[in-house]
Design an enzyme around this catalytic site. Structure first.
Site, short mmCIF file in Angstrom:
data_model
loop_
_atom_site.label_atom_id
_atom_site.label_comp_id
_atom_site.label_asym_id
_atom_site.label_seq_id
_atom_site.Cartn_x
_atom_site.Cartn_y
_atom_site.Cartn_z
N THR A 1 -2.59 12.61 -4.45
CA THR A 1 -3.99 12.61 -4.88
C THR A 1 -4.91 12.63 -3.66
OG1 THR A 1 -3.42 11.38 -6.87
CG2 THR A 1 -5.72 11.36 -6.20
N ASN B 1 -8.38 9.70 5.71
CA ASN B 1 -8.23 10.21 4.34
C ASN B 1 -8.85 11.59 4.24
OD1 ASN B 1 -7.66 7.39 3.95
ND2 ASN B 1 -8.15 7.66 1.79
N GLY C 1 4.07 14.44 -3.23
CA GLY C 1 4.05 15.50 -4.22
C GLY C 1 3.66 16.86 -3.66
N HIS D 1 0.88 -1.16 0.00
CA HIS D 1 0.00 0.00 0.00
C HIS D 1 0.92 1.21 0.00
CE1 HIS D 1 -3.23 2.61 2.18
NE2 HIS D 1 -3.09 2.93 0.91
N ASP D 2 0.79 2.08 -0.97
CA ASP D 2 1.76 3.16 -1.13
C ASP D 2 1.90 4.01 0.12
OD1 ASP D 2 -0.70 4.42 -1.42
OD2 ASP D 2 -0.36 5.05 -3.49
N THR D 3 0.82 4.15 0.89
CA THR D 3 0.94 4.93 2.12
C THR D 3 1.80 4.22 3.16
OG1 THR D 3 -1.27 5.80 1.68
CG2 THR D 3 -0.35 6.24 3.85
#
Length: 462
Positions: free
Chosen positions: A240, A277, A389, A217-219
């Site tokens: 995102t 989130n 980002g 999971h990228d997080t």
């Protein structure tokens, strides 16, 4: 991304980038998984050319969470659905009829998002045809190695994992009609998934390369990549989505954390990512796409627009970035204007004003989440780390410092990739130690920008 990792050095560079554009088919919005795999092979081929085939030691794959591909007889049944597809939320009522939301939270500790995997499965008529379901990074790993596994940090986002044991909740799966064994065996970050298949080796020009499980999971990988300044730190993984929270040794599963929609997701080395989130830079990128599609002026120069937003002399309109209307793709400026009209707010006029409104509204949303994370976990928070980002958006970073009234440490931008490669490097023995030691390596090798709340300084300190 190619990394060179050792005890006293850590460098990272991009050797290939490609778009990830969803495809709308008659039955809904899908990910183009085959194209992602094709581009991944091209990227691996570029990596091999960049460092030489003998220089590559391992591959680690991470991606977004919750979405999956159904597999039967080793073959994928259709393209995976995109979590922003409008039909993904239709399984919510079916699940809650069997297991009420409050009981579900007690078992999986997962925040309510209408596209969580268990809700998607409940709305997916093809599940009964499948032998297995593979989360997106596990699908890529399967195509690389021929071995099906489920990496544990990403499994924790499905809603089917026991929040305390971090194993599949077999009873919950049974109650929801999820077939036993639909998801393959669980593996932890650092485990070896397998060696690449001969066809893959031929395609990239490197034989026998190992695929290593990371925080897929990228997080989970991004949190490894946060150069945490101590226990009094919160993090915002800003892309995102904005994932806002603290890292804990054990989950927080209370009525208050459920009411605040905080989640307990698995982290590397058994840590808990206690977070929520918040709508992220998706609002900006979708706004820019709307303007570019409008036919009124071609490509939008976002850097210039952010500069103009920073100079905006008016008072930015703050709106609730968590309003569900902002989740699907579409005309964000019109939706913001409609929200303002419904809530007796002055709508932003002109592009700089719209961007300023979005940036400051995001910062306000992040600040609320930081306060909630601190209160719900009992943690004192004095520093907020921003990675991803969003680090490149100086207006946003300064606004976060202003809204949180805390010091913001911004960087690194590529925290997810750094967390990914550090787990691989540790598995290979190139580095050793716990997460704190891995993070100290990041802090030694990467510059951070410091933002102080306005009035305490001139803002940015490097």
């Amino acid at each position: 991304m190619v990394a060179d990792v050792g005890r006293d050095h850590l460098s990272l560079r991009a050797v290939a980038r490609f778009g990830n554009d969803p495809v709308r088919l008659p039955d809904g919005l899908h990910w183009n998984a085959v194209e992602l795999f094709r581009q991944s092979l091209a990227g691996l081929r570029a990596a091999a050319a960049d460092v030489g085939s003998a220089g590559l030691a391992s591959i680690g794959v991470d991606s977004w969470a919750v979405d999956y591909a159904l597999v039967r007889g080793g073959r994928v049944i259709g393209p995976p659905f995109h979590y922003r597809d409008e039909g993904r939320a239709t399984g919510v009522d079916a699940v809650h009829e069997v297991v009420p939301a409050e009981l579900l939270y007690e078992r999986n500790g997962l925040q309510f998002l209408p596209f969580n995997t268990l809700y998607q499965l409940a709305a997916d008529p093809l599940v009964e045809l499948a032998d297995h379901a593979l989360l997106i990074p596990d699908l890529i790993g399967y195509w690389l190695t021929g071995r099906m596994v489920t990496e544990r940090t990403n499994a924790s986002t499905t809603g089917l994992l026991d929040v305390r044991t971090q194993d599949w909740d077999v009873d919950l799966c049974g109650r929801l009609g999820v077939p036993t064994g639909l998801f393959p065996e669980l593996v932890d970050p650092g485990a070896t998934i397998g060696r690449i298949l001969p066809d893959v080796a031929d395609a990239i020009g490197v034989p026998g390369l190992t695929v290593t499980a990371v925080g897929s999971h990228d997080t989970a990988s991004a949190v490894v990549g946060v150069p945490m300044s101590g226990e009094e730190a919160a993090y915002i993984s800003c892309g995102t989505w904005g994932l806002v929270g603290v890292e804990l040794d054990k989950p927080v599963v209370t009525a208050a954390s459920r009411a605040a929609n905080f989640t307990n997701e698995g982290g590397v080395d058994g840590r808990t990512r206690f977070l929520t989130n918040v709508m992220g830079t998706w609002l900006i990128s979708e706004t820019v796409r709307t303007w570019e599609r409008s036919g009124s002026g071609g490509t939008v120069d976002l850097a210039r627009l952010l500069g103009e937003a920073a100079e905006f002399s008016g008072r930015p309109t703050l709106f609730d970035v968590q309003d569900p209307r902002f989740l699907p793709p579409g005309d964000m400026p019109s939706r913001i204007a409609a929200y303002c009209a419904e809530h007796a707010l002055e709508p932003p006029e002109g592009r700089p004003a719209v961007i300023a409104s979005i940036v400051h509204s995001l910062a306000a949303g992040f600040a609320r989440a930081v306060e909630q994370a601190a209160a719900l976990s009992g943690r004192r928070v004095t520093t907020v780390h921003v990675v991803g980002g969003g680090v490149q958006n100086t207006l946003l970073c300064q606004s976060i410092a202003d809204h949180t009234q805390r010091t913001v440490l911004a960087g690194p931008v590529e925290a997810t990739a750094l967390g990914n490669v550090l787990v691989q490097a540790r598995a290979l023995g190139a580095v050793t130690g716990d997460l704190d030691s891995l993070r100290r390596l990041i802090a030694r090798t990467h510059d951070l920008a410091t933002y102080l709340p306005s009035g305490q300084s001139e803002g940015l300190v490097r």
